[in-house]
Design an enzyme around this catalytic site. Sequence first.
Site, PDB file in Angstrom:
ATOM      1  N   ASN A 108      12.596 -14.941 -12.726  1.00  0.00           N
ATOM      2  CA  ASN A 108      13.995 -14.674 -12.365  1.00  0.00           C
ATOM      3  C   ASN A 108      14.008 -14.158 -10.933  1.00  0.00           C
ATOM      4  O   ASN A 108      13.101 -13.423 -10.532  1.00  0.00           O
ATOM      5  CB  ASN A 108      14.598 -13.643 -13.314  1.00  0.00           C
ATOM      6  CG  ASN A 108      14.703 -14.178 -14.724  1.00  0.00           C
ATOM      7  OD1 ASN A 108      14.070 -13.673 -15.642  1.00  0.00           O
ATOM      8  ND2 ASN A 108      15.481 -15.241 -14.902  1.00  0.00           N
ATOM      9  N   ASN A 124      10.151 -11.153 -17.930  1.00  0.00           N
ATOM     10  CA  ASN A 124       9.945 -12.544 -17.510  1.00  0.00           C
ATOM     11  C   ASN A 124       8.973 -12.682 -16.346  1.00  0.00           C
ATOM     12  O   ASN A 124       8.195 -13.628 -16.282  1.00  0.00           O
ATOM     13  CB  ASN A 124      11.281 -13.202 -17.140  1.00  0.00           C
ATOM     14  CG  ASN A 124      12.128 -13.437 -18.373  1.00  0.00           C
ATOM     15  OD1 ASN A 124      11.621 -13.424 -19.492  1.00  0.00           O
ATOM     16  ND2 ASN A 124      13.418 -13.635 -18.191  1.00  0.00           N
ATOM     17  N   TYR A 173      13.391  -6.646  -8.619  1.00  0.00           N
ATOM     18  CA  TYR A 173      12.859  -7.987  -8.354  1.00  0.00           C
ATOM     19  C   TYR A 173      11.621  -7.889  -7.461  1.00  0.00           C
ATOM     20  O   TYR A 173      10.559  -8.431  -7.763  1.00  0.00           O
ATOM     21  CB  TYR A 173      13.943  -8.856  -7.703  1.00  0.00           C
ATOM     22  CG  TYR A 173      13.416 -10.137  -7.139  1.00  0.00           C
ATOM     23  CD1 TYR A 173      12.926 -11.140  -7.977  1.00  0.00           C
ATOM     24  CD2 TYR A 173      13.383 -10.365  -5.756  1.00  0.00           C
ATOM     25  CE1 TYR A 173      12.423 -12.318  -7.454  1.00  0.00           C
ATOM     26  CE2 TYR A 173      12.894 -11.538  -5.228  1.00  0.00           C
ATOM     27  CZ  TYR A 173      12.410 -12.508  -6.079  1.00  0.00           C
ATOM     28  OH  TYR A 173      11.907 -13.670  -5.568  1.00  0.00           O
ATOM     29  N   LYS A 177       7.478  -8.728  -8.271  1.00  0.00           N
ATOM     30  CA  LYS A 177       6.643  -9.666  -7.494  1.00  0.00           C
ATOM     31  C   LYS A 177       5.420  -8.944  -6.928  1.00  0.00           C
ATOM     32  O   LYS A 177       4.316  -9.498  -6.899  1.00  0.00           O
ATOM     33  CB  LYS A 177       7.477 -10.300  -6.373  1.00  0.00           C
ATOM     34  CG  LYS A 177       8.548 -11.265  -6.881  1.00  0.00           C
ATOM     35  CD  LYS A 177       7.905 -12.548  -7.392  1.00  0.00           C
ATOM     36  CE  LYS A 177       8.928 -13.555  -7.853  1.00  0.00           C
ATOM     37  NZ  LYS A 177       8.355 -14.872  -8.159  1.00  0.00           N
ATOM     38  N   ARG A 314      26.421  -6.128   0.940  1.00  0.00           N
ATOM     39  CA  ARG A 314      25.903  -6.338  -0.414  1.00  0.00           C
ATOM     40  C   ARG A 314      24.729  -5.378  -0.597  1.00  0.00           C
ATOM     41  O   ARG A 314      23.879  -5.266   0.293  1.00  0.00           O
ATOM     42  CB  ARG A 314      25.435  -7.797  -0.532  1.00  0.00           C
ATOM     43  CG  ARG A 314      25.187  -8.279  -1.921  1.00  0.00           C
ATOM     44  CD  ARG A 314      24.880  -9.770  -1.944  1.00  0.00           C
ATOM     45  NE  ARG A 314      23.622 -10.110  -1.272  1.00  0.00           N
ATOM     46  CZ  ARG A 314      23.087 -11.323  -1.254  1.00  0.00           C
ATOM     47  NH1 ARG A 314      23.720 -12.331  -1.838  1.00  0.00           N
ATOM     48  NH2 ARG A 314      21.961 -11.558  -0.643  1.00  0.00           N
TER      49      ARG A 314
HETATM   50  N1  UFG Z   1      25.360 -13.769   2.253  1.00  0.00           N
HETATM   51  C1  UFG Z   1      26.696 -13.709   2.568  1.00  0.00           C
HETATM   52  N2  UFG Z   1      27.552 -14.370   1.739  1.00  0.00           N
HETATM   53  C2  UFG Z   1      27.141 -15.054   0.633  1.00  0.00           C
HETATM   54  C3  UFG Z   1      25.781 -15.085   0.321  1.00  0.00           C
HETATM   55  C4  UFG Z   1      24.913 -14.422   1.162  1.00  0.00           C
HETATM   56  O1  UFG Z   1      27.107 -13.115   3.553  1.00  0.00           O
HETATM   57  O2  UFG Z   1      27.994 -15.611  -0.089  1.00  0.00           O
HETATM   58  C5  UFG Z   1      24.422 -13.106   3.166  1.00  0.00           C
HETATM   59  C6  UFG Z   1      23.559 -12.062   2.482  1.00  0.00           C
HETATM   60  O3  UFG Z   1      24.197 -10.823   2.500  1.00  0.00           O
HETATM   61  C7  UFG Z   1      22.290 -12.110   3.338  1.00  0.00           C
HETATM   62  C8  UFG Z   1      22.223 -13.565   3.815  1.00  0.00           C
HETATM   63  O4  UFG Z   1      23.529 -14.090   3.638  1.00  0.00           O
HETATM   64  O5  UFG Z   1      22.451 -11.301   4.458  1.00  0.00           O
HETATM   65  C9  UFG Z   1      21.258 -14.407   2.997  1.00  0.00           C
HETATM   66  O6  UFG Z   1      21.545 -14.202   1.629  1.00  0.00           O
HETATM   67  P1  UFG Z   1      20.952 -15.107   0.476  1.00  0.00           P
HETATM   68  O7  UFG Z   1      21.583 -14.651  -0.794  1.00  0.00           O
HETATM   69  O8  UFG Z   1      21.060 -16.542   0.829  1.00  0.00           O
HETATM   70  O9  UFG Z   1      19.415 -14.763   0.502  1.00  0.00           O
HETATM   71  P2  UFG Z   1      18.721 -13.335   0.379  1.00  0.00           P
HETATM   72  O10 UFG Z   1      18.305 -12.982   1.787  1.00  0.00           O
HETATM   73  O11 UFG Z   1      19.512 -12.347  -0.348  1.00  0.00           O
HETATM   74  O12 UFG Z   1      17.535 -13.660  -0.614  1.00  0.00           O
HETATM   75  C10 UFG Z   1      16.283 -14.022  -0.210  1.00  0.00           C
HETATM   76  C11 UFG Z   1      15.589 -14.657  -1.386  1.00  0.00           C
HETATM   77  C12 UFG Z   1      15.272 -13.639  -2.440  1.00  0.00           C
HETATM   78  C13 UFG Z   1      14.569 -12.466  -1.817  1.00  0.00           C
HETATM   79  C14 UFG Z   1      15.377 -11.877  -0.705  1.00  0.00           C
HETATM   80  C15 UFG Z   1      14.652 -10.736  -0.040  1.00  0.00           C
HETATM   81  O13 UFG Z   1      16.381 -15.685  -1.937  1.00  0.00           O
HETATM   82  O14 UFG Z   1      14.454 -14.221  -3.418  1.00  0.00           O
HETATM   83  O15 UFG Z   1      15.609 -12.881   0.261  1.00  0.00           O
HETATM   84  O16 UFG Z   1      15.593  -9.874   0.559  1.00  0.00           O
HETATM   85  F1  UFG Z   1      14.402 -11.470  -2.725  1.00  0.00           F
END
Ligand code: UFG
Length: 357
Positions: A108, A124, A173, A177, A314
């Site tokens: 997950n 998981n 999470y 890992k 977020r």
């Molecule tokens: N974001 C937005 N709007 C959205 C979705 C995301 O502004 O609708 C922003 C987030 O706040 C972040 C950036 O876009 O700043 C990227 O977000 P994502 O959700 O695409 O990716 P993450 O950086 O949160 O996630 C990635 C991996 C995870 C890992 C994480 C580590 O997908 O598995 O980085 O911080 F855990």
Amino acid sequence: MKYVYLGLRSLRLSGRYLGFVDVRIENIEDRWMKKVLVTGGAGYIGSHIVKALLEAGDEVVTFDNLSEGHRDAVVGGDLVQGDLSDGPLLQSLFSKYEFDAVMHFAANCRVGESVKDPEKYYKNNVCNLLNLLAVMRRHHVNRMIFSSTAAVYGNPVKVPIEELHPLQPINPYGFTKLAVENILRDYSRAYGLISVSLRYFNAAGADPMAQLGESHDPETHLIPRVLAVASGRLAEVEVFGTDYPTEDGTCIRDYIHVNDLALAHLAALKHLRGGGENLIVNLGNSRGYSVKEIIKCAERITQKKIRVVHSSRREGDPPVLVCDNSQARRQLHWQPKISSLDEIIQTSWKWEQNRRY
Ligand code: UFG
């Protein structure tokens, strides 16, 4: 050691019978046993790696419970539907097939969900991994490639992030890992398991043929959400936080094309098959883009105006995540091929317009 047994052969010298010898060809493992088990191979990243393995001539067995993955995303090889918590099923899987390596994607991966329901993540991501390692040990399969993540670093104290950066996850999470990385290290010392842990930064893009792509439910990742707005499937995209200490106030991430992740997995497999040591390496482009830059790039490529709503930060989002990928280049002789943001988003846009699942 594996052998091909050719049986008893008579041994003669100048026509004279000397006796029988027992003929075996030793160590055929690498030549004849190239089945790779891919757990979570029906998911976003796993499915692209299955395709790359098949194209490289490997035989692949995908094991996936299809809770998040898609049957249609498995483009070849065998698909076994099942859960890693099912010990007897794993046992029969390893009895049926002979694997020379396992690529472990099944996990997950939603940070927010892991905060709300850590039990699900520890079960998981950690307990199931222990089940898998137990059956691997029983069947003498000692090569593993593990999907790790930038989330093991937590809030970076130094960017670009090197592998020796402190490991201080800020959510369950990331802790799960990191726990797996530690388990793999300990199993290596105690049982001789050899592994490569690949710390992905932000996986992005899609198969350039648009046969495969990203399809999560719910979709939380930035690029697919932005493109869903462009195609009209979503009304607007939220920008989470515009007050970060970055140039435009939005978070910066290191986006790496999923096919470049696939190439790194092939390189890791080659490393292990060649007798290489345990490795832990970052996978990213070593180049960061802000949320606003992503949206601007998507508007240019799609030729659509993307409706944006500014929201608060977020929880659990570090301001900047950009890696130093020099270890992967050096140790795996790997380098990203689809490294421009335009190309990455173009492949995602092609997928968005031709989604199969
Ligand atoms: N974001 C937005 N709007 C959205 C979705 C995301 O502004 O609708 C922003 C987030 O706040 C972040 C950036 O876009 O700043 C990227 O977000 P994502 O959700 O695409 O990716 P993450 O950086 O949160 O996630 C990635 C991996 C995870 C890992 C994480 C580590 O997908 O598995 O980085 O911080 F855990």
